[in-house]
Design a protein around this motif. Structure first.
Motif, PDB file in Angstrom:
ATOM      1  N   UNK A 106      12.058  83.693  62.322  1.00 26.21           N
ATOM      2  CA  UNK A 106      12.587  84.074  63.637  1.00 26.21           C
ATOM      3  C   UNK A 106      14.095  83.892  63.683  1.00 26.21           C
ATOM      4  N   UNK A 107      14.585  82.778  63.148  1.00 25.37           N
ATOM      5  CA  UNK A 107      16.026  82.559  63.106  1.00 25.37           C
ATOM      6  C   UNK A 107      16.707  83.657  62.291  1.00 25.37           C
ATOM      7  N   UNK A 108      16.069  84.072  61.214  1.00 26.52           N
ATOM      8  CA  UNK A 108      16.640  85.127  60.389  1.00 26.52           C
ATOM      9  C   UNK A 108      16.762  86.445  61.129  1.00 26.52           C
ATOM     10  N   UNK A 109      15.775  86.766  61.958  1.00 22.28           N
ATOM     11  CA  UNK A 109      15.836  88.011  62.733  1.00 22.28           C
ATOM     12  C   UNK A 109      16.937  87.967  63.798  1.00 22.28           C
ATOM     13  N   UNK A 110      17.405  86.774  64.139  1.00 22.29           N
ATOM     14  CA  UNK A 110      18.471  86.648  65.130  1.00 22.29           C
ATOM     15  C   UNK A 110      19.860  86.847  64.531  1.00 22.29           C
ATOM     16  N   UNK A 111      19.986  86.691  63.207  1.00 22.76           N
ATOM     17  CA  UNK A 111      21.306  86.815  62.593  1.00 22.76           C
ATOM     18  C   UNK A 111      21.904  88.198  62.862  1.00 22.76           C
ATOM     19  N   UNK A 146      15.425  83.504  53.229  1.00 21.42           N
ATOM     20  CA  UNK A 146      16.382  84.578  52.936  1.00 21.42           C
ATOM     21  C   UNK A 146      16.194  85.752  53.890  1.00 21.42           C
ATOM     22  N   UNK A 147      17.305  86.436  54.186  1.00 22.83           N
ATOM     23  CA  UNK A 147      17.300  87.563  55.114  1.00 22.83           C
ATOM     24  C   UNK A 147      17.881  88.771  54.385  1.00 22.83           C
ATOM     25  N   UNK A 148      17.095  89.847  54.306  1.00 26.16           N
ATOM     26  CA  UNK A 148      17.518  91.037  53.564  1.00 26.16           C
ATOM     27  C   UNK A 148      17.360  92.267  54.445  1.00 26.16           C
TER      28      UNK A 148
END
Length: 320
Positions: A106-111, A146-148
């Protein structure tokens, strides 16, 4: 009755659960409510309490971020005896679309959707637009994801990085590893880099100083602010050095040229201490790869509700 296009977003931490309503991809922050997990037997009771207080709005979707692993659609809390699945959430909310994410996902989708004034640079580097990113959570527990971004779609891979082995770089680390593992047979990253880990670090440094003392995490942070307690100072220095070392390891594992983002209550509490205890130096201490480490920036996310925003973003992107 509120419009059916509303969604419910939920962020379950090890200590508290935050719940809010979202319209599309945006959270209505006036609707955010916080619940102490210890006061409820499970998530269903929290959702029922929230929806009743909000006059039972009709929600088309629900996204739940959970501080724990998800296996075949079932989330099990790492630091709480709760189990969460789509059927239970759907029964409590009557929503058609239910998504369950790891909290770091969820934090990654906020970036990319966090206000700039909520980002504090800790280690400077030139970020590459469109490159992968990494979010690291330090709070009740520890984790990273990781966020891609590819072809207009964002993937945030789940992980349980808090359970990897605690790094050992010198004799002090070896004694710490033995001190931690003496109770449970294994020393993982979360045993040092979390709220409870901070308390364990203090106990270790008190033991090293031939003292029989313990402090809770809040008291350790107060002692660090005064700079008058030598055991607390040693604890803070160890915490920051280990965080830098582990973050550097994760950077080499995922190559997040788009930046690394620290989140969580403990990560934020250490904001005044990163520079004085040498976070950047510990992060870049990778031998012949020390120069390569200058490719990665690190920023602190001060927005306590970023996971809720990430839930709303994920729902908006995936709801049919």
């Amino acid at each position: 009755m509120m419009p059916a296009s509303l969604s419910l977003v939920v962020d379950i931490g090890g200590t508290n659960t935050r719940v809010a309503l979202a319209q599309g991809a945006r959270v209505d922050r006036t609707t955010i409510r916080r619940f102490a997990n210890a006061e409820y037997p499970g998530l269903s009771e929290i959702l029922s309490t929230y929806l009743a207080a909000a006059n039972r709005p009709v929600c088309a979707g629900v996204c739940v971020a959970v501080a724990g692993p998800i296996d075949n659609g079932v989330a099990r809390m790492t630091n709480l005896d709760w189990s969460i699945d789509s059927d239970t959430v759907r029964a409590a909310t009557q929503a058609k679309h239910v998504a369950i994410l790891n909290d770091l996902q969820a934090q990654g989708h906020a970036l990319g959707h966090i206000e700039q004034n909520s980002l504090v640079p800790l280690i400077e580097a030139t970020e590459r637009p469109g490159a992968s990113q990494l979010v690291i959570g330090v709070g009740t527990g520890f984790n990273a994801a990781p966020v891609v971004d590819q072809a207009g779609y964002r993937t945030v891979a789940p992980a349980e990085c808090g359970q990897i082995s605690l790094p050992v770089q010198n004799e002090d680390d070896l004694r710490l590893m033995r001190f931690v593992s003496s109770n449970q047979g294994f020393a993982c990253v979360e045993d040092a880099l979390s709220g409870r880990g901070l308390e364990r670090l203090f106990a270790f440094h008190a033991h090293e100083a031939d003292q029989s003392r313990t402090l809770d995490a809040a008291s350790i942070m107060k002692a660090l602010a005064t700079r008058e307690d030598s055991v607390a100072e040693a604890t803070g220095r160890s915490f920051v050095r280990l965080l830098g070392a582990v973050s550097g390891d994760l950077a080499l594992g995922y190559l997040p040229f788009g930046g690394i983002f620290l989140i969580g209550g403990v990560a934020r509490a250490f904001a005044p201490h990163y520079q004085r205890f040498g976070l950047a130096e510990a992060f870049r201490n990778k031998g012949r790869f020390a120069a390569f480490m200058q490719n990665f920036s690190v920023a602190l996310v001060e927005d306590d509700y970023a996971a809720l925003e990430g839930c709303a973003r994920h729902l908006a992107a995936t709801a049919s």
